[in-house]
Write an enzyme that holds these catalytic residues in place. Structure first.
Site, PDB file in Angstrom:
ATOM      1  N   LYS A 182      27.658 -10.824 -23.063  1.00 29.12           N
ATOM      2  CA  LYS A 182      28.274 -10.673 -24.387  1.00 29.12           C
ATOM      3  C   LYS A 182      27.253 -10.955 -25.499  1.00 29.12           C
ATOM      4  CE  LYS A 182      31.956 -10.421 -21.752  1.00 29.12           C
ATOM      5  NZ  LYS A 182      32.512  -9.284 -21.146  1.00 29.12           N
TER       6      LYS A 182
HETATM    7  C1  PLP Z   1      33.715  -9.976 -20.005  1.00 31.78           C
HETATM    8  C2  PLP Z   1      35.119  -9.649 -20.134  1.00 31.78           C
HETATM    9  C3  PLP Z   1      36.136 -10.511 -19.665  1.00 31.78           C
HETATM   10  C4  PLP Z   1      35.834 -11.758 -18.876  1.00 31.78           C
HETATM   11  O1  PLP Z   1      35.040 -12.693 -19.559  1.00 31.78           O
HETATM   12  P1  PLP Z   1      34.589 -14.018 -18.774  1.00 31.78           P
HETATM   13  O2  PLP Z   1      34.132 -14.924 -19.879  1.00 31.78           O
HETATM   14  O3  PLP Z   1      33.444 -13.592 -17.888  1.00 31.78           O
HETATM   15  O4  PLP Z   1      35.732 -14.529 -18.025  1.00 31.78           O
HETATM   16  C5  PLP Z   1      37.451 -10.174 -19.902  1.00 31.78           C
HETATM   17  N1  PLP Z   1      37.787  -9.033 -20.548  1.00 31.78           N
HETATM   18  C6  PLP Z   1      36.842  -8.172 -20.999  1.00 31.78           C
HETATM   19  C7  PLP Z   1      37.274  -6.947 -21.725  1.00 31.78           C
HETATM   20  C8  PLP Z   1      35.483  -8.440 -20.781  1.00 31.78           C
HETATM   21  O5  PLP Z   1      34.571  -7.564 -21.212  1.00 31.78           O
END
Ligand code: PLP
Length: 378
Positions: A182
């Site tokens: 992210k």
């Molecule tokens: C990355 C992501 C998640 C999960 O995030 P984590 O912090 O790894 O649990 C959930 N939904 C979307 C749309 C994502 O891109």
């Protein structure tokens, strides 16, 4: 020619300084550094409350718990998303009901959402996929008409805007991720945002073992044990992670503007490629470009994979956009779903490619990606 990763975190001495401050303080679980991180998230997203937790997945789980979703309830989730957008609904015993996406945006198609509403529907999970805001005006109108809650899966959405407004409080609750893929990262980490005091209070209790107010029937003091009226979880972020987050939040605006710069240059360089669909920038350029996702106009999964292989052979890392969740074993088997359902999500899973966006990515690096891609397409 250098090897290019799909993305990389941006770390420097500011993370080390914040980490040292945390370790020197000897307070390493959820505490003052987490409170600082939460205040920065709340400020950036214009939220009354931001509550840090261990991941976006746990944020989504907490959101489902705070809304009291459970057996017999249905929640509408896009068929194209990271699998835990749906898992979080199933964790609490509710049913994830898929709706197809709009291929131009990769986000929920409100017409498909409306068609999926039943008397058991309690909520919509609006995913801001790849950093582009979901069509919140239409989704909020549907939610109001049918008395549904909205969970914003803003895992990709730190810094994302919808019609000039930051995401995360347009619905009832927003769920953010700080995974290394992210825009900012704490290694693992997440947060719930909300403007509702009642939901914030629920999340606060549920992420901390279910511990609520001190027992009134006990001798009052710092030693007073809490009441446990809920089956809560330990989903707290540590102050060590929050220290990294505090340093990362100071760079948020720069990281987003850098991603937008790289995305605009990809747009300009690839616009002549007739065989590609490029991502749309969103209303007033609110896209954070957590991922820059292109789609091949011609050919299916095999051709897309061949293009990704050709880039890998030139040391350029790419990935498919994300999953069509209804095709994954758990959902396919549980709900008898077939791969042909949800045409757009399926096509998006088969024909998308995420290109590298790295903080401070040079024009030479970007040229390397574009040259390799254009060659692979020919
Ligand atoms: C990355 C992501 C998640 C999960 O995030 P984590 O912090 O790894 O649990 C959930 N939904 C979307 C749309 C994502 O891109």
């Amino acid at each position: 020619m250098t090897a290019l990763n799909i993305t990389e975190p941006s770390f420097d001495d500011t993370e080390l300084t914040a980490l040292k401050e945390c370790l020197d303080s000897k307070w390493v679980t959820q505490g003052p550094m987490t409170a600082r991180f939460e205040a920065l998230i709340a400020q950036a997203q214009g939220a009354r409350h931001a509550l840090a937790c261990t991941s976006a997945t746990s944020a989504l789980h907490l959101a489902a718990l705070a809304l009291d979703l459970g057996p017999g309830d249905e929640v509408i989730v896009p068929a194209l998303t990271w699998v835990t957008s749906a898992h979080a609904v199933e964790y609490v015993g509710a049913r994830a009901v898929f709706a197809d996406i709009d291929l131009a945006t990769y986000n929920l198609d409100p017409t498909c959402v409306e068609a999926a509403i039943t008397p058991r529907t309690r909520a919509i999970t609006a995913v801001h996929l790849f950093g582009l805001a979901a069509p919140m005006t239409e989704l909020v109108a549907l939610a109001e008409r049918h008395k549904l809650a909205i969970i914003e899966d803003a895992a990709c959405g730190i810094g994302t805007h919808y019609m000039g407004r930051p995401v995360g409080t347009i619905g009832d609750l927003g769920c953010f991720s700080f995974h290394p893929r992210k825009v900012i990262t704490t290694g693992e980490g997440g947060a719930v945002t909300t403007n509702r005091d009642d939901l914030a209070a629920r999340v606060r209790i549920l992420r901390n073992h279910g511990a609520s107010i001190p027992r009134a029937d006990d001798d009052q003091g710092p030693w007073t044990m809490s009441n446990f009226d809920d089956l809560g979880f330990n989903l707290r972020l540590s102050d060590i992670q929050a220290a990294v987050g505090v340093a990362q939040m100071a760079k948020l605006e720069r990281l987003i503007s850098d991603r937008r710069r790289v995305a605009r240059r990809y747009d300009a360089m690839l616009q002549e490629e007739q065989t590609l669909f490029l991502p749309i920038g969103g209303d007033r350029g609110g896209h954070s470009y957590q991922s820059y996702v292109i789609r091949l106009r011609d050919g299916g999964r095999a051709r897309r994979n061949a293009v990704m292989r050709a880039l890998a052979e030139r040391s350029i890392q790419t990935r498919p956009g994300t999953h069509a969740v209804h095709r994954l074993g758990y959902y396919r088997n549980k709900y008898n779903l077939t791969p042909e359902m949800f045409d757009n999500a399926s096509l998006a899973e088969d024909t998308t490619i995420t290109l590298p966006i790295i903080p401070n990515m040079s024009e030479a690096q970007q040229d390397q990606v574009v040259d390799a891609l254009c060659e692979a397409l020919r």
